[in-house]
Write a protein that holds these residues in place. Structure first.
Motif, PDB file in Angstrom:
ATOM      1  N   SER A 149      18.888 -14.259  21.198  1.00  0.00           N
ATOM      2  CA  SER A 149      18.890 -13.439  22.416  1.00  0.00           C
ATOM      3  C   SER A 149      19.254 -14.211  23.677  1.00  0.00           C
ATOM      4  N   PRO A 150      18.712 -15.420  23.922  1.00  0.00           N
ATOM      5  CA  PRO A 150      19.146 -16.139  25.125  1.00  0.00           C
ATOM      6  C   PRO A 150      20.642 -16.425  25.138  1.00  0.00           C
ATOM      7  N   TRP A 151      21.220 -16.622  23.957  1.00  0.00           N
ATOM      8  CA  TRP A 151      22.660 -16.861  23.884  1.00  0.00           C
ATOM      9  C   TRP A 151      23.454 -15.570  24.050  1.00  0.00           C
ATOM     10  N   LEU A 152      22.846 -14.439  23.687  1.00  0.00           N
ATOM     11  CA  LEU A 152      23.468 -13.150  24.003  1.00  0.00           C
ATOM     12  C   LEU A 152      23.542 -12.989  25.517  1.00  0.00           C
ATOM     13  N   ALA A 153      22.460 -13.327  26.199  1.00  0.00           N
ATOM     14  CA  ALA A 153      22.471 -13.278  27.661  1.00  0.00           C
ATOM     15  C   ALA A 153      23.539 -14.210  28.223  1.00  0.00           C
ATOM     16  N   MET A 154      23.666 -15.395  27.624  1.00  0.00           N
ATOM     17  CA  MET A 154      24.689 -16.343  28.069  1.00  0.00           C
ATOM     18  C   MET A 154      26.093 -15.781  27.858  1.00  0.00           C
ATOM     19  N   LEU A 155      26.291 -15.054  26.768  1.00  0.00           N
ATOM     20  CA  LEU A 155      27.599 -14.441  26.496  1.00  0.00           C
ATOM     21  C   LEU A 155      27.907 -13.356  27.529  1.00  0.00           C
ATOM     22  N   ILE A 156      26.899 -12.561  27.885  1.00  0.00           N
ATOM     23  CA  ILE A 156      27.109 -11.556  28.932  1.00  0.00           C
ATOM     24  C   ILE A 156      27.512 -12.238  30.231  1.00  0.00           C
ATOM     25  N   LEU A 157      26.817 -13.316  30.574  1.00  0.00           N
ATOM     26  CA  LEU A 157      27.138 -14.051  31.795  1.00  0.00           C
ATOM     27  C   LEU A 157      28.550 -14.630  31.726  1.00  0.00           C
ATOM     28  N   ALA A 158      28.893 -15.233  30.582  1.00  0.00           N
ATOM     29  CA  ALA A 158      30.208 -15.859  30.440  1.00  0.00           C
ATOM     30  C   ALA A 158      31.330 -14.834  30.496  1.00  0.00           C
ATOM     31  N   ARG A 159      31.066 -13.630  30.035  1.00  0.00           N
ATOM     32  CA  ARG A 159      32.109 -12.604  30.093  1.00  0.00           C
ATOM     33  C   ARG A 159      32.560 -12.352  31.529  1.00  0.00           C
ATOM     34  N   TYR A 160      31.608 -12.371  32.448  1.00  0.00           N
ATOM     35  CA  TYR A 160      31.924 -12.013  33.831  1.00  0.00           C
ATOM     36  C   TYR A 160      32.164 -13.219  34.732  1.00  0.00           C
ATOM     37  N   HIS A 187      25.194  -7.374  16.443  1.00  0.00           N
ATOM     38  CA  HIS A 187      26.017  -6.222  16.800  1.00  0.00           C
ATOM     39  C   HIS A 187      26.555  -6.315  18.228  1.00  0.00           C
ATOM     40  N   HIS A 188      25.664  -6.512  19.174  1.00  0.00           N
ATOM     41  CA  HIS A 188      26.073  -6.514  20.576  1.00  0.00           C
ATOM     42  C   HIS A 188      27.018  -7.677  20.865  1.00  0.00           C
ATOM     43  N   ALA A 189      26.745  -8.832  20.293  1.00  0.00           N
ATOM     44  CA  ALA A 189      27.595  -9.999  20.541  1.00  0.00           C
ATOM     45  C   ALA A 189      29.021  -9.760  20.048  1.00  0.00           C
ATOM     46  N   HIS A 190      29.170  -9.125  18.900  1.00  0.00           N
ATOM     47  CA  HIS A 190      30.514  -8.839  18.390  1.00  0.00           C
ATOM     48  C   HIS A 190      31.236  -7.832  19.284  1.00  0.00           C
ATOM     49  N   HIS A 191      30.516  -6.834  19.777  1.00  0.00           N
ATOM     50  CA  HIS A 191      31.135  -5.887  20.704  1.00  0.00           C
ATOM     51  C   HIS A 191      31.587  -6.591  21.982  1.00  0.00           C
ATOM     52  N   LEU A 192      30.745  -7.473  22.510  1.00  0.00           N
ATOM     53  CA  LEU A 192      31.100  -8.207  23.722  1.00  0.00           C
ATOM     54  C   LEU A 192      32.316  -9.090  23.498  1.00  0.00           C
ATOM     55  N   MET A 193      32.363  -9.749  22.339  1.00  0.00           N
ATOM     56  CA  MET A 193      33.479 -10.646  22.073  1.00  0.00           C
ATOM     57  C   MET A 193      34.770  -9.860  21.921  1.00  0.00           C
ATOM     58  N   ASP A 228      36.334 -20.781  26.858  1.00  0.00           N
ATOM     59  CA  ASP A 228      35.557 -21.721  26.040  1.00  0.00           C
ATOM     60  C   ASP A 228      34.063 -21.411  26.114  1.00  0.00           C
ATOM     61  N   GLU A 229      33.575 -21.057  27.291  1.00  0.00           N
ATOM     62  CA  GLU A 229      32.156 -20.736  27.430  1.00  0.00           C
ATOM     63  C   GLU A 229      31.803 -19.463  26.678  1.00  0.00           C
ATOM     64  N   ARG A 230      32.706 -18.488  26.684  1.00  0.00           N
ATOM     65  CA  ARG A 230      32.460 -17.257  25.931  1.00  0.00           C
ATOM     66  C   ARG A 230      32.399 -17.547  24.439  1.00  0.00           C
ATOM     67  N   MET A 231      33.356 -18.316  23.958  1.00  0.00           N
ATOM     68  CA  MET A 231      33.379 -18.608  22.523  1.00  0.00           C
ATOM     69  C   MET A 231      32.174 -19.452  22.109  1.00  0.00           C
ATOM     70  N   ARG A 232      31.773 -20.384  22.964  1.00  0.00           N
ATOM     71  CA  ARG A 232      30.619 -21.220  22.639  1.00  0.00           C
ATOM     72  C   ARG A 232      29.346 -20.379  22.558  1.00  0.00           C
ATOM     73  N   ALA A 233      29.170 -19.466  23.509  1.00  0.00           N
ATOM     74  CA  ALA A 233      27.988 -18.607  23.475  1.00  0.00           C
ATOM     75  C   ALA A 233      28.009 -17.700  22.251  1.00  0.00           C
ATOM     76  N   PHE A 234      29.186 -17.149  21.944  1.00  0.00           N
ATOM     77  CA  PHE A 234      29.288 -16.289  20.761  1.00  0.00           C
ATOM     78  C   PHE A 234      28.956 -17.066  19.490  1.00  0.00           C
ATOM     79  N   ASP A 235      29.464 -18.273  19.379  1.00  0.00           N
ATOM     80  CA  ASP A 235      29.179 -19.092  18.195  1.00  0.00           C
ATOM     81  C   ASP A 235      27.688 -19.386  18.073  1.00  0.00           C
TER      82      ASP A 235
END
Length: 317
Positions: free
Chosen positions: A122-133, A155-161, A138-145
């Motif tokens: 979950s904290p990395w999901l939050a990081m992915l949301i932040l990185a999207r915007y 589920h949500h992480a794949h939709h965001l990616m 590289d930061e988006r891919m790192r958070a997704f990984d």
């Protein structure tokens, strides 16, 4: 196999755009937190346990109202609470994503929560949301990984990616080999049988349409786009619709998100009977995304599509 029957009245107020979807306990905790009472949120997150998709969904919804300062109040009252720290991270991220807060403190809040709960994506999901915007590719891919390393089917992480990748390489038209399509097909193929990630290729087509329409390369009205009738799109829609008919795991917390994406695609593909069946399963739980694409009123778009699909679907049944 015919689509399931649809059962609802076509009145103006028979659906909602509530991001809590059909999670009534979440809606109650969210409403209480909006009034400054966070004890229900504390109990709800404790009960959620390590159902990571459910936990992520609940943290995003709670984070929207916790951004008003209630997450900080909870964390000050219970500084050792993992759930308070994680909700604070989501609240900080959602503020930063909307330009109402700075990215760096939000990033630090995510990392602090991640240190407290190393197994929780979950904290990395939050990081992915932040990185999207606010972040880089590289930061988006790192958070997704990091999310996927903890929960491969998140589920949500794949939709965001999918949304992030769709926004790359806008070009002057659709590329049938764009990386978002390859990503979605790869993720759906890697997922076990019955996974809701079977809908991800549909999500990729819808997100790519959004990007192209916003750039002026596709019609603003999705009904006038060829995005839904290509071989690749038709294959993705058919596979996702078959998954919905066959899948018996209908308690997934974000199922209604998938059904809204699939109904959107089926409606614009012109498959009205199938769209009508999907609208029946959606029931009251409309979602802003994708009905707001591109820049449309989601309530009006959903209502118009549903009315048309139900009328034509019933006539063709």
């Amino acid at each position: 196999m015919p689509p399931p029957p649809f059962r609802f009245s076509l009145t103006r107020n028979d659906f909602t755009l509530d991001p809590a979807l059909d999670d009534t306990a979440l809606a109650a905790a969210r409403d209480a937190m909006a009034l400054g009472r966070w004890s229900q949120a504390r109990a709800l997150l404790a009960k959620t346990g390590d159902d990571w998709d459910l936990r992520g969904h609940r943290l995003v919804v709670l984070g929207e109202v916790a951004a008003n300062g209630w997450a900080q109040d909870w964390l000050l009252a219970e500084p050792d609470s993992v759930d308070a720290a994680t909700l604070h991270a989501f609240a900080s991220v959602l503020l930063a994503a909307r330009g109402r807060g700075r990215p760096e403190p939000a990033r630090e809040a995510c990392l602090a929560a991640a240190r407290l709960v190393p197994a929780d994506p979950s904290p990395w999901l939050a990081m992915l949301i932040l990185a999207r915007y606010t972040g880089t590719d590289d930061e988006r891919m790192r958070a997704f990984d990091q999310v996927r390393g903890r929960h491969r089917e998140h589920h949500h992480a794949h939709h965001l990616m999918a949304a992030c990748l769709a926004e790359r390489q806008k070009g002057d038209g659709d590329d049938p080999f764009h990386e978002v399509y390859e990503f979605a097909e790869w993720a759906a193929g890697e997922a076990p049988p019955g996974s809701p990630l079977a809908v991800l290729p549909v999500v990729a087509h819808v997100e790519r349409y959004r990007v192209l329409a916003e750039a002026g390369h596709e019609p603003h009205n999705p009904a006038n786009s060829d995005q839904w009738t290509s071989w690749r799109a038709g294959h993705a829609h058919a596979a996702a619709f078959s998954w919905w008919l066959d899948w018996d795991g209908r308690d997934h917390p974000r199922l209604k998100v998938d059904l809204n994406f699939l109904a959107y695609a089926k409606f614009h593909e012109g498959r009205m009977a199938e769209a009508a069946g999907l609208f029946g399963s959606i029931g009251r739980n409309a979602t802003r995304i994708p009905w707001s694409y591109p820049g449309r009123d989601p309530e009006k778009a959903f209502r118009a599509a549903r009315t048309t699909a139900v009328g034509l679907g019933a006539a063709g049944a």
